[in-house]
Scaffold this motif. Structure first.
Motif, PDB file in Angstrom:
ATOM      1  N   GLY A  30      63.589  23.780  16.313  1.00 54.84           N
ATOM      2  CA  GLY A  30      63.573  23.295  14.941  1.00 54.84           C
ATOM      3  C   GLY A  30      62.255  23.581  14.237  1.00 54.84           C
ATOM      4  O   GLY A  30      61.435  24.364  14.714  1.00 54.84           O
ATOM      5  N   TYR A  31      62.079  22.903  13.108  1.00 57.60           N
ATOM      6  CA  TYR A  31      60.907  23.121  12.256  1.00 57.60           C
ATOM      7  C   TYR A  31      59.821  22.101  12.583  1.00 57.60           C
ATOM      8  O   TYR A  31      60.108  21.000  13.050  1.00 57.60           O
ATOM      9  CB  TYR A  31      61.322  23.045  10.787  1.00 57.60           C
ATOM     10  CG  TYR A  31      62.223  24.195  10.403  1.00 57.60           C
ATOM     11  CD1 TYR A  31      61.692  25.386   9.906  1.00 57.60           C
ATOM     12  CD2 TYR A  31      63.612  24.111  10.571  1.00 57.60           C
ATOM     13  CE1 TYR A  31      62.514  26.455   9.578  1.00 57.60           C
ATOM     14  CE2 TYR A  31      64.440  25.183  10.255  1.00 57.60           C
ATOM     15  CZ  TYR A  31      63.885  26.347   9.759  1.00 57.60           C
ATOM     16  OH  TYR A  31      64.697  27.414   9.451  1.00 57.60           O
ATOM     17  N   PRO A  32      58.553  22.452  12.335  1.00 55.01           N
ATOM     18  CA  PRO A  32      57.465  21.598  12.829  1.00 55.01           C
ATOM     19  C   PRO A  32      57.284  20.301  12.046  1.00 55.01           C
ATOM     20  O   PRO A  32      57.380  20.283  10.815  1.00 55.01           O
ATOM     21  CB  PRO A  32      56.234  22.493  12.677  1.00 55.01           C
ATOM     22  CG  PRO A  32      56.588  23.455  11.605  1.00 55.01           C
ATOM     23  CD  PRO A  32      58.056  23.691  11.719  1.00 55.01           C
ATOM     24  N   LYS A  33      57.016  19.248  12.800  1.00 57.47           N
ATOM     25  CA  LYS A  33      56.688  17.948  12.213  1.00 57.47           C
ATOM     26  C   LYS A  33      55.731  17.234  13.175  1.00 57.47           C
ATOM     27  O   LYS A  33      55.509  17.688  14.301  1.00 57.47           O
ATOM     28  CB  LYS A  33      57.947  17.110  12.021  1.00 57.47           C
ATOM     29  CG  LYS A  33      58.590  16.655  13.328  1.00 57.47           C
ATOM     30  CD  LYS A  33      59.650  15.581  13.106  1.00 57.47           C
ATOM     31  CE  LYS A  33      60.133  15.012  14.442  1.00 57.47           C
ATOM     32  NZ  LYS A  33      61.067  13.883  14.259  1.00 57.47           N
ATOM     33  N   ILE A  34      55.183  16.104  12.719  1.00 56.47           N
ATOM     34  CA  ILE A  34      54.359  15.284  13.612  1.00 56.47           C
ATOM     35  C   ILE A  34      55.269  14.639  14.642  1.00 56.47           C
ATOM     36  O   ILE A  34      56.314  14.078  14.305  1.00 56.47           O
ATOM     37  CB  ILE A  34      53.611  14.195  12.814  1.00 56.47           C
ATOM     38  CG1 ILE A  34      52.651  14.833  11.819  1.00 56.47           C
ATOM     39  CG2 ILE A  34      52.845  13.266  13.757  1.00 56.47           C
ATOM     40  CD1 ILE A  34      52.033  13.847  10.845  1.00 56.47           C
ATOM     41  N   VAL A  35      54.890  14.746  15.917  1.00 55.29           N
ATOM     42  CA  VAL A  35      55.672  14.146  17.002  1.00 55.29           C
ATOM     43  C   VAL A  35      54.766  13.225  17.817  1.00 55.29           C
ATOM     44  O   VAL A  35      53.551  13.216  17.646  1.00 55.29           O
ATOM     45  CB  VAL A  35      56.302  15.231  17.908  1.00 55.29           C
ATOM     46  CG1 VAL A  35      57.330  16.045  17.130  1.00 55.29           C
ATOM     47  CG2 VAL A  35      55.246  16.147  18.518  1.00 55.29           C
ATOM     48  N   GLU A  36      55.387  12.453  18.705  1.00 59.44           N
ATOM     49  CA  GLU A  36      54.642  11.520  19.546  1.00 59.44           C
ATOM     50  C   GLU A  36      54.496  12.096  20.952  1.00 59.44           C
ATOM     51  O   GLU A  36      55.434  12.690  21.484  1.00 59.44           O
ATOM     52  CB  GLU A  36      55.392  10.184  19.638  1.00 59.44           C
ATOM     53  CG  GLU A  36      55.304   9.329  18.388  1.00 59.44           C
ATOM     54  CD  GLU A  36      53.886   8.869  18.091  1.00 59.44           C
ATOM     55  OE1 GLU A  36      53.147   8.523  19.041  1.00 59.44           O
ATOM     56  OE2 GLU A  36      53.516   8.876  16.910  1.00 59.44           O
ATOM     57  N   SER A  37      53.344  11.903  21.540  1.00 57.24           N
ATOM     58  CA  SER A  37      53.170  12.276  22.946  1.00 57.24           C
ATOM     59  C   SER A  37      53.393  11.037  23.814  1.00 57.24           C
ATOM     60  O   SER A  37      53.540   9.919  23.311  1.00 57.24           O
ATOM     61  CB  SER A  37      51.782  12.863  23.172  1.00 57.24           C
ATOM     62  OG  SER A  37      50.773  11.941  22.843  1.00 57.24           O
ATOM     63  N   SER A  38      53.412  11.227  25.117  1.00 60.31           N
ATOM     64  CA  SER A  38      53.725  10.139  26.045  1.00 60.31           C
ATOM     65  C   SER A  38      52.691   9.018  25.966  1.00 60.31           C
ATOM     66  O   SER A  38      51.540   9.237  25.555  1.00 60.31           O
ATOM     67  CB  SER A  38      53.768  10.677  27.478  1.00 60.31           C
ATOM     68  OG  SER A  38      52.463  11.077  27.890  1.00 60.31           O
ATOM     69  N   ARG A  39      53.110   7.838  26.398  1.00 64.00           N
ATOM     70  CA  ARG A  39      52.201   6.694  26.369  1.00 64.00           C
ATOM     71  C   ARG A  39      50.952   6.965  27.197  1.00 64.00           C
ATOM     72  O   ARG A  39      49.838   6.662  26.787  1.00 64.00           O
ATOM     73  CB  ARG A  39      52.925   5.438  26.892  1.00 64.00           C
ATOM     74  CG  ARG A  39      52.031   4.198  26.872  1.00 64.00           C
ATOM     75  CD  ARG A  39      52.751   2.995  27.415  1.00 64.00           C
ATOM     76  NE  ARG A  39      53.872   2.600  26.562  1.00 64.00           N
ATOM     77  CZ  ARG A  39      54.680   1.581  26.831  1.00 64.00           C
ATOM     78  NH1 ARG A  39      54.507   0.854  27.930  1.00 64.00           N
ATOM     79  NH2 ARG A  39      55.665   1.284  26.013  1.00 64.00           N
ATOM     80  N   GLN A  40      51.125   7.569  28.384  1.00 67.18           N
ATOM     81  CA  GLN A  40      49.959   7.762  29.255  1.00 67.18           C
ATOM     82  C   GLN A  40      48.954   8.754  28.655  1.00 67.18           C
ATOM     83  O   GLN A  40      47.771   8.689  28.981  1.00 67.18           O
ATOM     84  CB  GLN A  40      50.371   8.172  30.659  1.00 67.18           C
ATOM     85  CG  GLN A  40      50.966   9.547  30.813  1.00 67.18           C
ATOM     86  CD  GLN A  40      51.113   9.949  32.281  1.00 67.18           C
ATOM     87  OE1 GLN A  40      50.383   9.471  33.144  1.00 67.18           O
ATOM     88  NE2 GLN A  40      52.063  10.838  32.564  1.00 67.18           N
TER      89      GLN A  40
END
Length: 304
Positions: A270-280
């Protein structure tokens, strides 16, 4: 700006100098090509100079008048990293953009010339050292950025195994890759914390989703039969996979410490957006410990 950020949204890059590691193929090539197409001077930092020259010729064919420079850089050798950094420092008083893109994925157990596990040594320690050696060329430049490429793999069997960082006691190629990509994120977040207050340089991370590149060549035999299925469902072309990297590198709205990836199912395409990385990945104590260990292993300290 429309939700679907594309190469057409890259602002003019005239006057900017970008260094892209692993720029001879795949995501690095597409990143370098797009930056050159928008006017940047691009250093193709590559292990194989002949492949780098071929990539520069391909960019010149697609982008008449493209300003590209080939720089030898072998991230599996700290001596090579130091030599490349010294040559770049001699050639350029300032650097606007560093894209830490080159990487290896799922190789059989191997070590770098300095004795590091190949994935951790290449994907994390080589880029850690390169960034530290070039950062003083970036700090004077308002809007300069360090973009480090992570992966969905930072969630898969991933942890920073300080008791066996180099996989000497036990090696699992998937876990080792996950550790290296988790390290890329932790490096970005800790670097951004150290850059607060400089007012010039930011650190950002990105991942390509499932990009169809030659990074997949070491896929374990047990998974190889699934590759065509995965490719059909959850991978995208290298130009699409490069978009999160390009957005992190050029979008004026980007803030330090952000992480960009595809907006589709499971962030695979898909197209780029802000995403979340893992909690750790946000564990500051582990980030700081990893930073100290990385300084000790590479012998490189940062000017921030």
């Amino acid at each position: 700006m429309a939700n679907r950020w594309t190469e057409n949204d890259i602002p003019a890059q005239k006057g900017r100098l970008a260094v892209v590691t692993g720029a001879n193929s795949g995501l690095g090539f597409e990143t370098a090509r797009a930056l050159a197409a928008h006017g940047a001077s691009v250093v193709l930092a590559v292990r194989d100079v002949d492949k780098g020259k071929y990539a520069a010729d391909r960019i010149a064919s697609a982008v008449p008048g493209a300003d590209t420079i080939v720089q030898q850089l072998d991230l599996t050798s700290l001596e090579s990293v130091r030599n490349a950094a010294e040559q770049l420092r001699s050639a350029y008083s300032t650097i606007d953009l560093l894209v830490n893109n080159a990487g290896v994925m799922y190789p059989p157990k191997q070590t770098t010339s300095d004795g590091f596990e190949l994935q951790f040594g290449t994907n994390h320690l080589g880029h850690f050292a390169l960034t530290g050696l070039l950062l003083d060329r970036m700090l004077p430049v308002p809007g300069s950025r360090v973009v480090t490429v992570s992966s969905i793999g930072h969630r898969i069997r991933a942890r920073i195994n300080f008791d066996d960082l180099q996989g000497e006691r036990s090696y699992n190629r998937v876990a080792a890759y996950g550790q290296s990509k988790l390290a890329n994120l932790m490096f970005t977040y800790e670097l951004q914390r150290r850059l607060y207050g400089t007012g010039t340089t930011i650190a950002v991370a990105a991942h390509p989703g499932g990009a169809n590149t030659d990074l997949m060549r070491y896929t374990p035999t047990a998974l190889r039969a699934l590759v065509p299925v995965i490719a059909a469902i959850a991978t995208q072309s290298a130009p699409m996979g490069a978009l999160p990297i390009l957005r992190a590198a050029t979008d004026p709205e980007v803030l330090g410490g952000q992480y960009y990836g595809p907006d589709g199912l499971f962030e695979s395409r898909g197209y780029p957006k802000i995403v979340e990385s893992s909690r750790q990945s946000h564990d500051t104590a582990v980030q700081q410990r990893l930073w100290t260990v990385s300084e000790n292993l590479t012998g490189v300290t940062f000017p921030v």
